[in-house]
Design a protein around this motif. Structure first.
Motif, PDB file in Angstrom:
ATOM      1  N   CYS A   1      12.048  44.839   8.202  1.00 11.37           N
ATOM      2  CA  CYS A   1      10.913  43.906   8.206  1.00 11.37           C
ATOM      3  C   CYS A   1      11.294  42.477   8.639  1.00 11.37           C
ATOM      4  O   CYS A   1      10.433  41.710   9.047  1.00 11.37           O
ATOM      5  CB  CYS A   1      10.285  43.837   6.829  1.00 11.37           C
ATOM      6  SG  CYS A   1       9.687  45.430   6.268  1.00 11.37           S
ATOM      7  N   GLY A   2      12.517  42.100   8.487  1.00 12.44           N
ATOM      8  CA  GLY A   2      12.961  40.790   8.937  1.00 12.44           C
ATOM      9  C   GLY A   2      12.496  39.621   8.095  1.00 12.44           C
ATOM     10  O   GLY A   2      12.366  38.516   8.598  1.00 12.44           O
ATOM     11  N   GLY A   3      12.254  39.865   6.836  1.00  9.46           N
ATOM     12  CA  GLY A   3      11.901  38.765   5.932  1.00  9.46           C
ATOM     13  C   GLY A   3      10.435  38.383   5.985  1.00  9.46           C
ATOM     14  O   GLY A   3       9.658  38.888   6.794  1.00  9.46           O
ATOM     15  N   ILE A   4      10.065  37.462   5.076  1.00  9.50           N
ATOM     16  CA  ILE A   4       8.670  37.053   4.952  1.00  9.50           C
ATOM     17  C   ILE A   4       8.362  35.998   6.011  1.00  9.50           C
ATOM     18  O   ILE A   4       9.180  35.133   6.284  1.00  9.50           O
ATOM     19  CB  ILE A   4       8.404  36.458   3.546  1.00  9.50           C
ATOM     20  CG1 ILE A   4       8.967  37.379   2.452  1.00  9.50           C
ATOM     21  CG2 ILE A   4       6.914  36.210   3.338  1.00  9.50           C
ATOM     22  CD1 ILE A   4       8.281  38.669   2.269  1.00  9.50           C
ATOM     23  N   LYS A   5       7.185  36.074   6.529  1.00 10.73           N
ATOM     24  CA  LYS A   5       6.734  35.131   7.561  1.00 10.73           C
ATOM     25  C   LYS A   5       6.818  33.690   7.071  1.00 10.73           C
ATOM     26  O   LYS A   5       6.432  33.406   5.936  1.00 10.73           O
ATOM     27  CB  LYS A   5       5.279  35.429   7.902  1.00 10.73           C
ATOM     28  CG  LYS A   5       5.118  36.112   9.232  1.00 10.73           C
ATOM     29  CD  LYS A   5       3.656  36.225   9.575  1.00 10.73           C
ATOM     30  CE  LYS A   5       3.504  37.103  10.789  1.00 10.73           C
ATOM     31  NZ  LYS A   5       2.146  37.578  10.941  1.00 10.73           N
ATOM     32  N   GLY A   6       7.307  32.835   7.946  1.00  5.50           N
ATOM     33  CA  GLY A   6       7.329  31.405   7.640  1.00  5.50           C
ATOM     34  C   GLY A   6       8.255  31.048   6.499  1.00  5.50           C
ATOM     35  O   GLY A   6       8.140  29.963   5.937  1.00  5.50           O
ATOM     36  N   GLY A   7       9.156  31.959   6.133  1.00  4.67           N
ATOM     37  CA  GLY A   7      10.091  31.689   5.054  1.00  4.67           C
ATOM     38  C   GLY A   7       9.447  31.543   3.688  1.00  4.67           C
ATOM     39  O   GLY A   7      10.056  31.013   2.761  1.00  4.67           O
ATOM     40  N   ARG A   8       8.198  31.996   3.565  1.00  2.91           N
ATOM     41  CA  ARG A   8       7.544  31.862   2.258  1.00  2.91           C
ATOM     42  C   ARG A   8       8.106  32.875   1.273  1.00  2.91           C
ATOM     43  O   ARG A   8       8.844  33.779   1.637  1.00  2.91           O
ATOM     44  CB  ARG A   8       6.034  32.027   2.434  1.00  2.91           C
ATOM     45  CG  ARG A   8       5.402  30.839   3.119  1.00  2.91           C
ATOM     46  CD  ARG A   8       3.890  30.841   2.960  1.00  2.91           C
ATOM     47  NE  ARG A   8       3.260  31.854   3.777  1.00  2.91           N
ATOM     48  CZ  ARG A   8       2.880  31.662   5.046  1.00  2.91           C
ATOM     49  NH1 ARG A   8       3.092  30.502   5.629  1.00  2.91           N
ATOM     50  NH2 ARG A   8       2.304  32.616   5.718  1.00  2.91           N
ATOM     51  N   LYS A   9       7.684  32.697   0.006  1.00  2.00           N
ATOM     52  CA  LYS A   9       8.212  33.574  -1.033  1.00  2.00           C
ATOM     53  C   LYS A   9       7.417  34.875  -1.097  1.00  2.00           C
ATOM     54  O   LYS A   9       6.233  34.911  -0.788  1.00  2.00           O
ATOM     55  CB  LYS A   9       8.149  32.862  -2.388  1.00  2.00           C
ATOM     56  CG  LYS A   9       9.368  32.021  -2.659  1.00  2.00           C
ATOM     57  CD  LYS A   9       9.452  31.636  -4.133  1.00  2.00           C
ATOM     58  CE  LYS A   9       8.467  30.546  -4.476  1.00  2.00           C
ATOM     59  NZ  LYS A   9       8.521  30.015  -5.796  1.00  2.00           N
ATOM     60  N   LEU A  10       8.099  35.915  -1.537  1.00  4.39           N
ATOM     61  CA  LEU A  10       7.431  37.205  -1.728  1.00  4.39           C
ATOM     62  C   LEU A  10       6.614  37.148  -3.010  1.00  4.39           C
ATOM     63  O   LEU A  10       7.079  36.681  -4.035  1.00  4.39           O
ATOM     64  CB  LEU A  10       8.501  38.303  -1.825  1.00  4.39           C
ATOM     65  CG  LEU A  10       8.023  39.713  -2.145  1.00  4.39           C
ATOM     66  CD1 LEU A  10       7.228  40.277  -0.972  1.00  4.39           C
ATOM     67  CD2 LEU A  10       9.195  40.633  -2.449  1.00  4.39           C
ATOM     68  N   LYS A  11       5.365  37.609  -2.930  1.00  4.22           N
ATOM     69  CA  LYS A  11       4.558  37.612  -4.144  1.00  4.22           C
ATOM     70  C   LYS A  11       4.399  39.029  -4.690  1.00  4.22           C
ATOM     71  O   LYS A  11       4.608  39.265  -5.879  1.00  4.22           O
ATOM     72  CB  LYS A  11       3.167  37.060  -3.849  1.00  4.22           C
ATOM     73  CG  LYS A  11       2.249  37.116  -5.065  1.00  4.22           C
ATOM     74  CD  LYS A  11       0.956  36.403  -4.796  1.00  4.22           C
ATOM     75  CE  LYS A  11       0.065  36.458  -6.012  1.00  4.22           C
ATOM     76  NZ  LYS A  11      -1.180  35.737  -5.771  1.00  4.22           N
ATOM     77  N   ALA A  12       4.036  39.963  -3.848  1.00  7.73           N
ATOM     78  CA  ALA A  12       3.778  41.317  -4.334  1.00  7.73           C
ATOM     79  C   ALA A  12       3.907  42.301  -3.195  1.00  7.73           C
ATOM     80  O   ALA A  12       3.826  41.934  -2.028  1.00  7.73           O
ATOM     81  CB  ALA A  12       2.380  41.401  -4.932  1.00  7.73           C
ATOM     82  N   VAL A  13       4.097  43.570  -3.566  1.00  7.51           N
ATOM     83  CA  VAL A  13       4.181  44.624  -2.564  1.00  7.51           C
ATOM     84  C   VAL A  13       3.365  45.825  -3.042  1.00  7.51           C
ATOM     85  O   VAL A  13       3.428  46.207  -4.204  1.00  7.51           O
ATOM     86  CB  VAL A  13       5.655  45.061  -2.331  1.00  7.51           C
ATOM     87  CG1 VAL A  13       5.707  46.307  -1.469  1.00  7.51           C
ATOM     88  CG2 VAL A  13       6.455  43.948  -1.692  1.00  7.51           C
ATOM     89  N   VAL A  14       2.576  46.375  -2.124  1.00 11.02           N
ATOM     90  CA  VAL A  14       1.970  47.685  -2.352  1.00 11.02           C
ATOM     91  C   VAL A  14       2.860  48.655  -1.584  1.00 11.02           C
ATOM     92  O   VAL A  14       2.894  48.634  -0.364  1.00 11.02           O
ATOM     93  CB  VAL A  14       0.524  47.727  -1.832  1.00 11.02           C
ATOM     94  CG1 VAL A  14      -0.069  49.112  -2.020  1.00 11.02           C
ATOM     95  CG2 VAL A  14      -0.320  46.683  -2.534  1.00 11.02           C
ATOM     96  N   ALA A  15       3.591  49.491  -2.320  1.00 15.20           N
ATOM     97  CA  ALA A  15       4.708  50.181  -1.677  1.00 15.20           C
ATOM     98  C   ALA A  15       4.339  51.455  -0.939  1.00 15.20           C
ATOM     99  O   ALA A  15       5.081  51.919  -0.097  1.00 15.20           O
ATOM    100  CB  ALA A  15       5.778  50.481  -2.718  1.00 15.20           C
TER     101      ALA A  15
END
Lengths: 449, 346
Positions: A271-285
């Motif tokens: 996935c190459g990380g979160i867009k814009g370097g923002r923090k991860l909040k949640a994932v629907v897996a």
């Protein structure tokens, strides 16, 4: 680099044509299987491989195949479930679009193993252009003598048809799929009897996901035991993951089961990380119906172990702190995402897709959607949150088919893990009307989650 | 023969019996209510979910409990099965949830509904429903439509039990109505209000558990509890001719099939269901058309049996005396603590 089995030839131009597919070893596995293996031996290899259904439920495929009733003089059918409609899941589309012959080859091998003279690919109406790709592949296969009478001189006759659905999520439920294939209204059947005993036209039927059927080819190629060595524990082999949401590289990835979730989200290979370097909040897996997990619980289990992409690891902790691998629809949400808004989208989907056959789902899905709409509009009360919780608990497990659960689980998980956010919406309706809030929850000073 | 235990009552039943049928063999309060199941119609049941029960033990061989509540009307018993219905609080709560869903969009227009008094949903609401709704959204609405000149469809009241669809499939020679649309927008309808025209189409009225399909020749003539149910028959070339007349004095207001204690059509001597034809139902509305057999006994619906007011009063008196015990005078009795039995189950 993780091992690639299904998508290993994905990069080759023209792999969708029979010529290129065969030049890269295509149909050689089928030829070997038809000439040298008995149907039971194929079932045995699939059993040994530990392959689990890739459509969402994760039921062992070999076991499912061995349940198939084999009464004398009654035809058996293999049906491929290509009605991929779970929001967040698009792996089958990718596979069928790029390498249609892998599915055709898998269908012939599976049908040979199960003794089916005829098989069907039931594809969702929205994938009309893919149905054409498949039909083209099937035409090519017929012309090359890979379908029809006496395939590879083995004496095995087989016909494969593509059936286009009319675009209903519910027809991805296997018995509704069979009803629809028979030309009826796509309502799920009441089980038992299961399709393995009385499926299509009342005959024993196996219904498998596209990816499951495609995986039969690498299993036969490398042998069940070798396949079982890939992956971790009872999650063997590779899995296609549809990654979407706020990530730098959305797309379909083939992973070895057991890959750490953190690596999957942040490594450049995936996935190459979160867009814009923002923090991860949640994932629907695993597609919209599985419970959403907040960042801390998706990266690590409640016990502090790193969470892995496998049936067991994602399921660890039950629904209290865990989730499911599901169909592999991996939806990533960054810190600016509103869980309530996201849940409303899901609820609206399930309301729209309920078939209306049994009362809890027919009435409950619409009710939940309306309450969420009310909360989003700033008219909600604290009581509404409890009411939502109560409604979902009264739908879950009371319905004919799993659509009830699929509608109830996201609601339960969102309230379980993000209750404070719902309360925020209810107690500070003025913030919802703030235009900045509409786009970015944090911008208006509200701490999300 | 498999042996099943329902609410601690054991019973041996023939192979292939469903949990609901087994419960009906035992009888009494433990019988799960059924809104969509109709024993005389094949493949009916499983939709409404009111008959759900908890299976504590699957069978002797496989004693694991079933993970979810099951629809008792469509689940066959296994030897050694242990079922909980009214002895499981969890199950009753789940059922109350289902009843809430069924009533969610129901218009509750009982005061103007012809079915009131013999309505399964009304009974279910009394037995399991909440005092008030938690739904503050507008209810789903449809316009009533005529399907043929004898049948009126009030889709607002429909609970989508599919019984009328099964009647049309199994009794008439061509179904021209069915379920259109999906989800919450599902409705029973015909394409372009086509008439349902068939000798046995009137039976859809009898199987309808609510007031969605009503008899236009009876509409608004009377409340059912003001009519006298009388069993009668005639020599009919099309059907068995055994019917129930609903009279006011000499006037025949309505003709229906005879129903048993579960609200289903009774059987003929040969075991086939005694469905009646449209001629008997809609045309023969004169007392001289019929050979009268005598008053019908109806224990199922409180308000109809309350037609025999004497019975109801006698019951209340007996219950009151029982509660007062040996003291016949001067004891204050609170009504509503058992003396009244709105569903007349006792």
């Amino acid at each position: 680099m993780g091992k690639k089995l299904l998508l290993k030839n994905d990069h080759i131009p023209g792999i969708n044509t029979l010529e290129v597919y065969r030049a890269n070893g295509g149909y050689s596995v089928l030829e070997k299987a038809l000439k040298t293996m008995s149907p039971d031996a194929i079932v045995e290899e699939v059993k040994k491989s530990g392959l689990r259904g890739r459509g969402g439920a994760g039921f062992p495929t070999g076991l499912k195949w061995s349940f198939l009733a084999r009464p004398e003089g009654v035809p058996r059918y293999v049906v491929c479930n290509a009605d991929e409609s779970e929001p967040g899941t698009f792996k089958d589309r990718y596979l069928m679009e790029r390498i249609p012959h892998l599915l055709v080859e898998g269908m012939i091998a599976s049908s040979f193993a199960l003794g089916a003279r005829t098989s069907y690919i039931y594809i969702r109406g929205e994938y009309f252009y893919i149905a054409r790709i498949l039909e083209q592949a099937i035409d090519e296969a017929y012309k090359a003598g890979l379908l029809g009478k006496n395939i590879f001189g083995s004496g095995f006759d087989h016909d494969l048809y593509v059936h286009v659905g009319a675009g209903a999520y519910i027809c991805g439920e296997e018995t509704a799929l069979l009803e629809s294939l028979e030309g009826k209204r796509g309502n799920p059947r009441i089980k038992p009897p299961f399709p393995a005993v009385a499926g299509l036209y009342g005959c024993p039927t196996v219904v498998n996901n596209v990816e499951t059927i495609a995986a039969v080819i690498p299993i036969l190629e490398m042998g069940g035991e070798e396949y079982a060595k890939i992956g971790i524990g009872k999650s063997t082999g590779t899995k296609l993951i549809s990654a979407s949401g706020h990530i730098n590289k959305p797309g379909v990835y083939e992973i070895e089961l057991g890959l750490p979730v953190e690596e999957f989200i942040y490594s450049q290979e995936y996935c190459g990380g979160i867009k814009g370097g923002r923090k991860l909040k949640a994932v629907v897996a695993g597609g919209s119906s599985v419970p959403v997990l907040p960042a801390d619980l998706i990266l690590k289990t409640a016990g502090g172990e790193p969470r892995l992409m496998s049936y067991e690891s994602l399921g660890e902790g039950g629904f209290a702190t865990g989730t499911m691998l599901g169909s592999g629809g991996f939806i990533v949400m960054d810190e600016d995402t509103s869980i309530v808004k996201n849940l409303y989208t899901f609820a609206r989907f399930y309301h729209h897709e309920s078939c209306g056959q049994c009362s809890p789902c027919r009435e409950g899905t619409g009710w939940m959607e309306r309450i969420l709409h009310k909360i989003l509009d700033g008219h909600g009360t604290l009581k509404d949150i409890d009411l939502l919780w109560d409604i979902q608990s009264k739908i879950e497990g009371k319905t004919i088919c799993p659509l009830g659960e699929a509608a109830a689980w996201p609601v339960a998980a969102a309230i379980r893990h993000f209750r404070s956010e719902f309360e925020e919406y209810v107690t500070h309706p003025e913030r919802i009307r703030d235009i900045k809030h509409y786009y970015r929850l944090n911008a208006s000073g509200v701490t999300a989650g | 023969m498999p042996k099943v235990t329902i609410d601690d009552i054991p019973i041996e039943v023939p192979e292939g019996t469903t949990i609901l049928q087994a419960a009906r063999m035992i009888g009494g309060d433990i019988v799960p209510p059924a809104m969509c199941y109709y024993s005389k119609l094949k493949t009916s049941g499983g939709y409404c979910r009111t008959c759900i029960v908890k299976v504590e033990q699957g069978s002797e061989k496989d004693p694991r409990p079933m993970p979810k509540p099951v629809a008792s009307c469509r689940t066959t018993v296994m030897d050694g099965m242990v079922v909980r219905n009214i002895t499981s609080v969890e199950n009753l709560e789940a059922r109350a949830g289902v009843v809430e869903f069924l009533l969610l969009n129901h218009p509750l227009d009982c005061p103007v509904c012809d079915q009131a008094g013999e309505c399964d949903l009304q009974d279910l609401g009394y037995g399991h429903g909440a005092q008030e709704t938690r739904n503050d959204f507008p209810r789903r609405e449809f316009e009533p439509i005529d399907i043929g000149d004898k049948i009126k469809l009030h889709m607002n009241r429909c609970i989508l039990c599919y019984r009328c669809v099964k009647v049309a499939d199994q009794l008439t020679d061509g179904r021209c109505h069915g379920v259109l649309n999906r989800g919450e927008a599902s409705e029973i309808s015909t394409y372009i209000e086509k008439a349902i025209d068939n000798d046995f189409s009137g039976n859809v009225i009898d199987v309808c558990p609510v007031g969605a399909l009503t008899d236009k020749t009876f509409r608004f003539k009377s409340r059912v509890w003001y009519t006298n149910p009388i069993d009668a028959h005639r020599d009919c070339p099309t059907c068995c001719g055994k019917v129930r007349l609903w009279n006011q004095g000499e006037e025949v207001l309505r003709v229906t099939a005879r129903k048993d204690q579960w609200g289903e059509v009774q059987d003929n001597e040969d075991g086939s269901p005694a469905w009646i034809c449209n001629t008997c139902r809609f045309e023969k509305k004169h007392i001289n058309d019929w050979v009268i057999e005598g008053p019908s006994k109806i224990s199922r619906h409180s308000v109809i049996s309350a037609n025999h007011y004497e019975n109801a009063l006698r019951n209340i008196k007996a219950d009151t005396l029982k509660m007062m015990g040996a003291k016949p005078h001067g004891v204050k009795v609170e009504l509503g603590t058992g003396a009244l039995d709105p569903n007349n189950n006792k």
